[in-house]
Motif scaffolding. Sequence first.
Motif, mmCIF file in Angstrom:
data_model
loop_
_atom_site.group_PDB
_atom_site.id
_atom_site.type_symbol
_atom_site.label_atom_id
_atom_site.label_comp_id
_atom_site.label_asym_id
_atom_site.label_seq_id
_atom_site.Cartn_x
_atom_site.Cartn_y
_atom_site.Cartn_z
ATOM 1 N N ALA A 33 0.832 -1.204 0.000
ATOM 2 C CA ALA A 33 0.000 0.000 0.000
ATOM 3 C C ALA A 33 0.869 1.258 0.000
ATOM 4 O O ALA A 33 0.577 2.229 -0.713
ATOM 5 N N MET A 34 1.948 1.245 0.768
ATOM 6 C CA MET A 34 2.864 2.391 0.801
ATOM 7 C C MET A 34 3.528 2.582 -0.560
ATOM 8 O O MET A 34 3.677 3.710 -1.037
ATOM 9 N N TYR A 35 3.928 1.491 -1.189
ATOM 10 C CA TYR A 35 4.550 1.549 -2.512
ATOM 11 C C TYR A 35 3.562 2.108 -3.541
ATOM 12 O O TYR A 35 3.904 2.988 -4.334
ATOM 13 N N ILE A 36 2.333 1.633 -3.505
ATOM 14 C CA ILE A 36 1.298 2.119 -4.418
ATOM 15 C C ILE A 36 1.032 3.594 -4.163
ATOM 16 O O ILE A 36 0.855 4.378 -5.108
ATOM 17 N N ASN A 37 1.011 4.005 -2.903
ATOM 18 C CA ASN A 37 0.809 5.411 -2.573
ATOM 19 C C ASN A 37 1.933 6.273 -3.142
ATOM 20 O O ASN A 37 1.683 7.356 -3.680
ATOM 21 N N ARG A 38 3.165 5.796 -3.064
ATOM 22 C CA ARG A 38 4.303 6.526 -3.637
ATOM 23 C C ARG A 38 4.138 6.672 -5.147
ATOM 24 O O ARG A 38 4.359 7.735 -5.703
ATOM 25 N N ILE A 39 3.740 5.590 -5.803
ATOM 26 C CA ILE A 39 3.525 5.635 -7.250
ATOM 27 C C ILE A 39 2.421 6.637 -7.575
ATOM 28 O O ILE A 39 2.544 7.434 -8.516
ATOM 29 N N PHE A 40 1.364 6.624 -6.794
ATOM 30 C CA PHE A 40 0.259 7.555 -7.006
ATOM 31 C C PHE A 40 0.720 9.007 -6.864
ATOM 32 O O PHE A 40 0.427 9.842 -7.716
ATOM 33 N N LEU A 41 1.448 9.304 -5.793
ATOM 34 C CA LEU A 41 1.928 10.673 -5.571
ATOM 35 C C LEU A 41 2.811 11.150 -6.723
ATOM 36 O O LEU A 41 2.686 12.281 -7.197
ATOM 37 N N ILE A 42 3.701 10.294 -7.172
ATOM 38 C CA ILE A 42 4.602 10.641 -8.270
ATOM 39 C C ILE A 42 3.811 10.813 -9.564
ATOM 40 O O ILE A 42 4.073 11.732 -10.344
ATOM 41 N N SER A 43 2.830 9.962 -9.781
ATOM 42 C CA SER A 43 1.998 10.065 -10.985
ATOM 43 C C SER A 43 1.232 11.387 -11.010
ATOM 44 O O SER A 43 1.132 12.030 -12.058
ATOM 45 N N VAL A 44 0.706 11.788 -9.872
ATOM 46 C CA VAL A 44 -0.011 13.066 -9.794
ATOM 47 C C VAL A 44 0.934 14.224 -10.113
ATOM 48 O O VAL A 44 0.576 15.147 -10.856
ATOM 49 N N ALA A 45 2.138 14.186 -9.587
ATOM 50 C CA ALA A 45 3.119 15.244 -9.864
ATOM 51 C C ALA A 45 3.434 15.308 -11.356
ATOM 52 O O ALA A 45 3.518 16.394 -11.939
ATOM 53 N N LYS A 46 3.591 14.156 -11.966
ATOM 54 C CA LYS A 46 3.887 14.120 -13.396
ATOM 55 C C LYS A 46 2.710 14.654 -14.212
ATOM 56 O O LYS A 46 2.898 15.463 -15.123
ATOM 57 N N ILE A 47 1.515 14.230 -13.867
ATOM 58 C CA ILE A 47 0.322 14.704 -14.587
ATOM 59 C C ILE A 47 0.176 16.208 -14.426
ATOM 60 O O ILE A 47 -0.103 16.924 -15.398
ATOM 61 N N ASP A 48 0.359 16.718 -13.207
ATOM 62 C CA ASP A 48 0.282 18.166 -12.982
ATOM 63 C C ASP A 48 1.230 18.917 -13.915
ATOM 64 O O ASP A 48 0.865 19.942 -14.496
ATOM 65 N N HIS A 49 2.438 18.413 -14.064
ATOM 66 C CA HIS A 49 3.412 19.132 -14.866
ATOM 67 C C HIS A 49 3.202 18.937 -16.368
ATOM 68 O O HIS A 49 3.554 19.809 -17.155
ATOM 69 N N ILE A 50 2.598 17.851 -16.746
ATOM 70 C CA ILE A 50 2.194 17.700 -18.149
ATOM 71 C C ILE A 50 1.114 18.738 -18.462
ATOM 72 O O ILE A 50 1.160 19.389 -19.505
ATOM 73 N N VAL A 51 0.180 18.920 -17.558
ATOM 74 C CA VAL A 51 -0.872 19.924 -17.736
ATOM 75 C C VAL A 51 -0.272 21.330 -17.746
ATOM 76 O O VAL A 51 -0.636 22.166 -18.585
ATOM 77 N N ILE A 52 0.658 21.588 -16.843
ATOM 78 C CA ILE A 52 1.305 22.907 -16.792
ATOM 79 C C ILE A 52 2.019 23.202 -18.110
ATOM 80 O O ILE A 52 1.905 24.301 -18.663
ATOM 81 N N LYS A 53 2.741 22.218 -18.628
ATOM 82 C CA LYS A 53 3.454 22.419 -19.900
ATOM 83 C C LYS A 53 2.472 22.633 -21.052
ATOM 84 O O LYS A 53 2.670 23.514 -21.881
ATOM 85 N N SER A 54 1.433 21.831 -21.099
ATOM 86 C CA SER A 54 0.431 21.959 -22.156
ATOM 87 C C SER A 54 -0.228 23.336 -22.113
ATOM 88 O O SER A 54 -0.421 23.983 -23.147
ATOM 89 N N THR A 55 -0.561 23.772 -20.907
ATOM 90 C CA THR A 55 -1.149 25.101 -20.731
ATOM 91 C C THR A 55 -0.176 26.188 -21.185
ATOM 92 O O THR A 55 -0.580 27.168 -21.818
#
Length: 154
Positions: A33-55
């Motif tokens: 669960a901790m490992y999955i949570n880490r993956i989730f947090l990192i995925s959100v950060a990546k998605i945020d920055h993909i959106v920031i770049k696209s914007t």
Amino acid sequence: MSRLADESSHHMETLGTALNTSNKMAQESSKNAMYINRIFLISVAKIDHIVIKSTAYQHVLNEDSSEPLLDHLNCRFGKWYAGEGKEEFGKTKSFKVLDKPHANLHKKINDNMIYAEESKVYDPGNTQAIIENFESMEASSEEFFTYLERMIEE
């Protein structure tokens, strides 16, 4: 009486084994669960920055300066990085070097947003600088994403 004591002892051993197995499974589940949570947090950060770049691309191409400029400390990741992220990942090697590409990613976006604010995106003298800023932004983004992924394993 002896037989009852033996049976009770056997049942207690069986129960003890079952509890130990259950405890090991619970620990493994917690670890997963901790490992999955880490993956989730990192995925959100990546998605945020993909959106920031696209914007950023969209706003620069449209010379639209309606979005406020955010530096690397004030985006959602920057706030997470300084608080909760530092607690979770602060001891990893990648966390310690992550700030530089993250800062440059935002700097290059903001450098190009200035052209949009001044309606100078399509001035011929600015084309090369805008392209170089976006190339640097993309290189920093790639480095940023690499460090994010490494943090999961460290």
